[in-house]
Scaffold this motif. Sequence first.
Motif, PDB file in Angstrom:
ATOM      1  N   GLY A   1       7.352   7.547  -8.214  1.00  0.00           N
ATOM      2  CA  GLY A   1       7.588   7.811  -6.804  1.00  0.00           C
ATOM      3  C   GLY A   1       8.473   9.012  -6.606  1.00  0.00           C
ATOM      4  N   SER A   2       8.641   9.340  -5.375  1.00  0.00           N
ATOM      5  CA  SER A   2       9.458  10.501  -5.004  1.00  0.00           C
ATOM      6  C   SER A   2      10.942  10.163  -5.083  1.00  0.00           C
ATOM      7  CB  SER A   2       9.105  10.931  -3.575  1.00  0.00           C
ATOM      8  OG  SER A   2       9.557   9.957  -2.649  1.00  0.00           O
ATOM      9  N   ALA A   3      11.756  11.193  -4.947  1.00  0.00           N
ATOM     10  CA  ALA A   3      13.205  10.992  -4.948  1.00  0.00           C
ATOM     11  C   ALA A   3      13.614  10.108  -3.773  1.00  0.00           C
ATOM     12  CB  ALA A   3      13.921  12.336  -4.878  1.00  0.00           C
ATOM     13  N   ALA A   4      12.944  10.284  -2.634  1.00  0.00           N
ATOM     14  CA  ALA A   4      13.248   9.455  -1.452  1.00  0.00           C
ATOM     15  C   ALA A   4      12.932   7.986  -1.728  1.00  0.00           C
ATOM     16  CB  ALA A   4      12.465   9.953  -0.246  1.00  0.00           C
ATOM     17  N   ASP A   5      11.833   7.730  -2.453  1.00  0.00           N
ATOM     18  CA  ASP A   5      11.474   6.353  -2.805  1.00  0.00           C
ATOM     19  C   ASP A   5      12.520   5.738  -3.729  1.00  0.00           C
ATOM     20  OD1 ASP A   5       9.169   6.382  -1.292  1.00  0.00           O
ATOM     21  OD2 ASP A   5       7.840   6.833  -2.991  1.00  0.00           O
ATOM     22  N   LYS A   6      13.028   6.544  -4.672  1.00  0.00           N
ATOM     23  CA  LYS A   6      14.040   6.050  -5.604  1.00  0.00           C
ATOM     24  C   LYS A   6      15.344   5.721  -4.881  1.00  0.00           C
ATOM     25  CE  LYS A   6      12.160   8.134  -9.734  1.00  0.00           C
ATOM     26  NZ  LYS A   6      12.114   9.279 -10.590  1.00  0.00           N
ATOM     27  N   VAL A   7      15.727   6.565  -3.922  1.00  0.00           N
ATOM     28  CA  VAL A   7      16.935   6.307  -3.126  1.00  0.00           C
ATOM     29  C   VAL A   7      16.742   5.035  -2.302  1.00  0.00           C
ATOM     30  CG1 VAL A   7      18.347   7.140  -1.195  1.00  0.00           C
ATOM     31  CG2 VAL A   7      17.746   8.694  -3.055  1.00  0.00           C
ATOM     32  N   LYS A   8      15.558   4.909  -1.695  1.00  0.00           N
ATOM     33  CA  LYS A   8      15.257   3.722  -0.893  1.00  0.00           C
ATOM     34  C   LYS A   8      15.307   2.461  -1.763  1.00  0.00           C
ATOM     35  CE  LYS A   8      11.775   1.797   2.223  1.00  0.00           C
ATOM     36  NZ  LYS A   8      10.429   1.921   2.738  1.00  0.00           N
ATOM     37  N   THR A   9      14.725   2.525  -2.953  1.00  0.00           N
ATOM     38  CA  THR A   9      14.742   1.391  -3.873  1.00  0.00           C
ATOM     39  C   THR A   9      16.172   1.066  -4.294  1.00  0.00           C
ATOM     40  OG1 THR A   9      12.522   1.877  -4.670  1.00  0.00           O
ATOM     41  CG2 THR A   9      13.901   0.522  -6.096  1.00  0.00           C
ATOM     42  N   SER A  10      16.971   2.098  -4.553  1.00  0.00           N
ATOM     43  CA  SER A  10      18.363   1.905  -4.951  1.00  0.00           C
ATOM     44  C   SER A  10      19.158   1.220  -3.843  1.00  0.00           C
ATOM     45  CB  SER A  10      18.985   3.252  -5.299  1.00  0.00           C
ATOM     46  OG  SER A  10      20.350   3.106  -5.583  1.00  0.00           O
ATOM     47  N   THR A  12      17.895  -0.580  -1.410  1.00  0.00           N
ATOM     48  CA  THR A  12      17.347  -1.930  -1.252  1.00  0.00           C
ATOM     49  C   THR A  12      17.931  -2.850  -2.308  1.00  0.00           C
ATOM     50  OG1 THR A  12      15.287  -1.015  -0.367  1.00  0.00           O
ATOM     51  CG2 THR A  12      15.212  -3.283  -1.131  1.00  0.00           C
ATOM     52  N   ARG A  13      18.008  -2.354  -3.544  1.00  0.00           N
ATOM     53  CA  ARG A  13      18.559  -3.160  -4.643  1.00  0.00           C
ATOM     54  C   ARG A  13      20.020  -3.487  -4.371  1.00  0.00           C
ATOM     55  NH1 ARG A  13      17.974  -4.441 -10.345  1.00  0.00           N
ATOM     56  NH2 ARG A  13      19.511  -6.094 -10.499  1.00  0.00           N
ATOM     57  N   GLU A  14      20.767  -2.523  -3.875  1.00  0.00           N
ATOM     58  CA  GLU A  14      22.179  -2.730  -3.571  1.00  0.00           C
ATOM     59  C   GLU A  14      22.344  -3.833  -2.514  1.00  0.00           C
ATOM     60  OE1 GLU A  14      25.467   0.137  -1.644  1.00  0.00           O
ATOM     61  OE2 GLU A  14      24.344   1.047  -3.286  1.00  0.00           O
ATOM     62  N   ALA A  15      21.550  -3.758  -1.440  1.00  0.00           N
ATOM     63  CA  ALA A  15      21.607  -4.772  -0.385  1.00  0.00           C
ATOM     64  C   ALA A  15      21.167  -6.131  -0.915  1.00  0.00           C
ATOM     65  CB  ALA A  15      20.743  -4.343   0.800  1.00  0.00           C
ATOM     66  N   ALA A  81       7.717  -6.714  -5.726  1.00  0.00           N
ATOM     67  CA  ALA A  81       6.279  -6.961  -5.858  1.00  0.00           C
ATOM     68  C   ALA A  81       5.712  -7.524  -4.557  1.00  0.00           C
ATOM     69  CB  ALA A  81       6.014  -7.916  -7.018  1.00  0.00           C
ATOM     70  N   GLN A  82       6.453  -8.430  -3.941  1.00  0.00           N
ATOM     71  CA  GLN A  82       6.004  -8.998  -2.663  1.00  0.00           C
ATOM     72  C   GLN A  82       5.996  -7.930  -1.571  1.00  0.00           C
ATOM     73  OE1 GLN A  82       8.562 -12.371  -2.062  1.00  0.00           O
ATOM     74  NE2 GLN A  82       7.293 -13.710  -3.323  1.00  0.00           N
ATOM     75  N   LEU A  83       7.018  -7.071  -1.566  1.00  0.00           N
ATOM     76  CA  LEU A  83       7.081  -5.986  -0.574  1.00  0.00           C
ATOM     77  C   LEU A  83       5.894  -5.034  -0.724  1.00  0.00           C
ATOM     78  CD1 LEU A  83      10.752  -4.656  -0.252  1.00  0.00           C
ATOM     79  CD2 LEU A  83       9.413  -5.897   1.439  1.00  0.00           C
ATOM     80  N   ASN A  84       5.550  -4.753  -1.958  1.00  0.00           N
ATOM     81  CA  ASN A  84       4.449  -3.808  -2.223  1.00  0.00           C
ATOM     82  C   ASN A  84       3.085  -4.355  -1.789  1.00  0.00           C
ATOM     83  OD1 ASN A  84       6.220  -1.900  -3.222  1.00  0.00           O
ATOM     84  ND2 ASN A  84       6.020  -2.615  -5.323  1.00  0.00           N
ATOM     85  N   HIS A  85       2.991  -5.673  -1.622  1.00  0.00           N
ATOM     86  CA  HIS A  85       1.723  -6.277  -1.210  1.00  0.00           C
ATOM     87  C   HIS A  85       1.612  -6.463   0.298  1.00  0.00           C
ATOM     88  CE1 HIS A  85       1.461  -7.091  -5.506  1.00  0.00           C
ATOM     89  NE2 HIS A  85       0.161  -7.165  -5.318  1.00  0.00           N
ATOM     90  N   LEU A  86       2.687  -6.140   1.032  1.00  0.00           N
ATOM     91  CA  LEU A  86       2.637  -6.250   2.492  1.00  0.00           C
ATOM     92  C   LEU A  86       1.791  -5.109   3.061  1.00  0.00           C
ATOM     93  CD1 LEU A  86       6.349  -7.063   3.409  1.00  0.00           C
ATOM     94  CD2 LEU A  86       4.413  -8.626   3.438  1.00  0.00           C
ATOM     95  N   PRO A  87       1.041  -5.373   4.131  1.00  0.00           N
ATOM     96  CA  PRO A  87       0.264  -4.281   4.749  1.00  0.00           C
ATOM     97  C   PRO A  87       1.187  -3.219   5.330  1.00  0.00           C
ATOM     98  CG  PRO A  87       0.034  -6.337   6.003  1.00  0.00           C
ATOM     99  CD  PRO A  87       0.864  -6.643   4.797  1.00  0.00           C
TER     100      PRO A  87
END
Length: 89
Positions: A1-10, A12-15, A81-87
Motif C-alpha cells: 500500500g501507499s504511505a498514506a495507507d501505512k499511516v492509516k493502518t498505524s 488504526t493499530r494505535e487506537a 481482515a474484517q475491515l478489508n471485506h466491508l463494501p
Amino acid sequence: GSAADKVKTSKTREAFDQFVGETFFGQMIKAMRSSVDKPAYFHGGRGEEVFQTQLDQMFAEEMTKASAHSFTGPMFEQFQAQLNHLPRK
C-alpha cells in the motif's frame, strides 16, 4: 500500500491497542479490586474510593502503553481482515 495507507493502518493499530488494552486491563484491575477486602487500617474512606477509580484508569492506561501491542497482534489482524471485506463507499 501507499504511505498514506501505512499511516492509516498505524493510527488504526494505535487506537485498537488503546481500546483493547484499556478494556482488558481495566476489567482485570476491577476484578482484582472486587476480590480484595478494604484494609482494616489506613483506608481513606469515600475520598479514596472516588479517586481509586481514577487511579485504576491511569494504571490501565500505563499498562496498555507498556504491553498491549504485544498481545493484540492476532486480534488486530482479524479486525483488519474484517475491515478489508466491508463494501467500500
